[in-house]
Design an enzyme around this catalytic site. Structure first.
Site, PDB file in Angstrom:
ATOM      1  N   ASP A  81       0.819  -1.209   0.000  1.00 15.92           N
ATOM      2  CA  ASP A  81       0.000   0.000   0.000  1.00 15.92           C
ATOM      3  C   ASP A  81       0.857   1.266   0.000  1.00 15.92           C
ATOM      4  OD1 ASP A  81      -2.813   0.691   0.036  1.00 15.92           O
ATOM      5  OD2 ASP A  81      -2.409   1.675   1.954  1.00 15.92           O
ATOM      6  N   HIS A  82       0.347   2.295  -0.631  1.00 12.58           N
ATOM      7  CA  HIS A  82       1.019   3.590  -0.678  1.00 12.58           C
ATOM      8  C   HIS A  82       2.484   3.458  -1.076  1.00 12.58           C
ATOM      9  CE1 HIS A  82      -2.045   6.450   0.425  1.00 12.58           C
ATOM     10  NE2 HIS A  82      -2.446   5.645   1.385  1.00 12.58           N
ATOM     11  N   ASP A 103       1.250   5.223  -5.411  1.00 17.13           N
ATOM     12  CA  ASP A 103       0.644   6.490  -5.019  1.00 17.13           C
ATOM     13  C   ASP A 103       1.437   7.656  -5.592  1.00 17.13           C
ATOM     14  OD1 ASP A 103      -0.531   8.655  -3.860  1.00 17.13           O
ATOM     15  OD2 ASP A 103      -0.208   8.036  -1.776  1.00 17.13           O
ATOM     16  N   GLU A 133      -4.390   6.442  -6.886  1.00 20.48           N
ATOM     17  CA  GLU A 133      -5.069   7.445  -6.054  1.00 20.48           C
ATOM     18  C   GLU A 133      -5.192   8.739  -6.827  1.00 20.48           C
ATOM     19  OE1 GLU A 133      -4.280   9.996  -1.979  1.00 20.48           O
ATOM     20  OE2 GLU A 133      -3.960   7.829  -1.894  1.00 20.48           O
ATOM     21  N   HIS A 179      -5.616  10.075   6.930  1.00 21.22           N
ATOM     22  CA  HIS A 179      -4.879   9.028   7.633  1.00 21.22           C
ATOM     23  C   HIS A 179      -4.685   9.369   9.102  1.00 21.22           C
ATOM     24  CE1 HIS A 179      -3.325   8.460   3.388  1.00 21.22           C
ATOM     25  NE2 HIS A 179      -3.823   7.279   3.686  1.00 21.22           N
ATOM     26  N   HIS A 207      -9.216   5.213   2.182  1.00 17.47           N
ATOM     27  CA  HIS A 207      -8.087   5.243   3.099  1.00 17.47           C
ATOM     28  C   HIS A 207      -8.474   6.043   4.338  1.00 17.47           C
ATOM     29  CE1 HIS A 207      -4.694   3.689   0.513  1.00 17.47           C
ATOM     30  NE2 HIS A 207      -5.687   3.782  -0.355  1.00 17.47           N
ATOM     31  N   GLY A 208      -7.703   5.858   5.412  1.00 16.61           N
ATOM     32  CA  GLY A 208      -8.023   6.591   6.633  1.00 16.61           C
ATOM     33  C   GLY A 208      -9.291   6.089   7.274  1.00 16.61           C
ATOM     34  N   ASN A 229      -9.193   0.684   4.296  1.00 11.48           N
ATOM     35  CA  ASN A 229      -7.888   0.516   4.922  1.00 11.48           C
ATOM     36  C   ASN A 229      -7.965   0.753   6.431  1.00 11.48           C
ATOM     37  OD1 ASN A 229      -7.160   0.425   2.199  1.00 11.48           O
ATOM     38  ND2 ASN A 229      -5.251   1.516   2.561  1.00 11.48           N
TER      39      ASN A 229
END
Length: 281
Positions: A81-82, A103, A133, A179, A207-208, A229
């Site tokens: 991820d990311h 990302d 994203e 996040h 996300h977050g 996430n």
């Protein structure tokens, strides 16, 4: 069984339920996530993010996560991820991760498209899925510092163009989420989620997720969010478990591990139940 993101999220989109992606920076976290998924017969995504690599290297994460996913009796996608750099994404690919998030959301729109499209070409050639994203999901540490946060939200028209030109399998959207720990109650733009879902036709990612209300989650999933996430919630639960073990008189790390895992399993169970993925295997 080890699968890619499409094997998990396309059925979720069709069935209108969500699937949790949980970061697992050690074996205890991985056990809590995968054991709960097995017990609840829920598909799951698990992995790590580039910002978490100081806690556990990508190579070491792969060493425990991929064999655990292969042995599981439920679908497990091991997701990086990311990913912020091309080289780290390639490392994850070589180590056997079955899904990559590249990302490039802080880049210009055209650079984001060009870089993600290249990643898609590489990954799809190996049967690996890609998340992009658009817009920018910031950090709660910067809450209140933006004069107009909605300026960073995902534009539905741009999202449609982005998906068409990159070929991504899922899209992380910025719709009022952030996040980390929320310093103020978040206000998600559910109408924006619905419109983006309709115009792109692919699974959307939130996300977050730690700190949102149950109602926020249910509504977001109903409008098109398929991947949620979660890290902060299980990270804190592990700490609470250790504290409970110490209070109960545990004297060794081995004695603390069951408390840590049990506390994290409760959070994973709650999220899987909330997202609607229980019994979907």
């Amino acid at each position: 069984m080890l699968v890619n993101m499409n094997d998990i999220l396309l059925p979720a989109k069709k069935g209108s339920y969500g699937v949790g992606f949980f970061n697992a920076v050690n074996v205890e976290m991985a056990r809590a996530i995968l054991e709960t998924a097995e017990e609840l017969r829920s598909p799951v995504m698990v992995g790590t993010a580039e910002v978490l690599l100081p806690a556990m290297s990508l190579e070491h994460v792969a060493e425990y996560l991929i064999p655990m996913a292969q042995k599981a009796t439920i679908p497990v996608c091991v997701h990086y991820d990311h990913g912020l750099t091309f080289d780290k994404c390639m490392e994850a690919l070589k180590l056997g991760f079955t899904s990559i998030m590249y990302d490039c959301s802080t880049e210009s729109y055209e650079n984001n498209i060009a870089k993600v499209a290249e990643m898609v070409r590489i990954c799809h050639g190996m049967g690996v899925t890609v998340e992009g994203e658009l817009g920018h999901v910031g950090d709660n540490e910067g809450a209140g510092m933006l004069a107009n946060p909605s300026d960073y939200f995902t534009n539905p028209d741009a999202a449609s163009d982005f998906v068409t030109r990159t070929g991504v399998d899922s899209l992380a959207v910025a719709v009022g989420n952030a996040h980390g720990d929320y310093k103020f109650p978040p206000k998600l733009d559910f109408e924006r989620i619905r419109v983006i879902s309709e115009r792109t036709g692919i699974p959307l990612v939130l996300h977050g997720g730690s700190g949102l209300s149950d109602s926020d989650f249910r509504t977001a999933v109903g409008e098109g969010i398929c991947k949620i996430n979660i890290f902060t919630d299980i990270d804190k639960a592990g700490k609470r478990g250790i504290e409970a073990g110490l209070a109960a008189g545990a004297k060794t790390m081995m004695g603390l591990i069951p408390y840590e895992i049990d506390a994290m399993k409760e959070v994973v169970k709650d999220k899987m139940t909330l997202f609607g993925s229980v019994g979907k295997v």
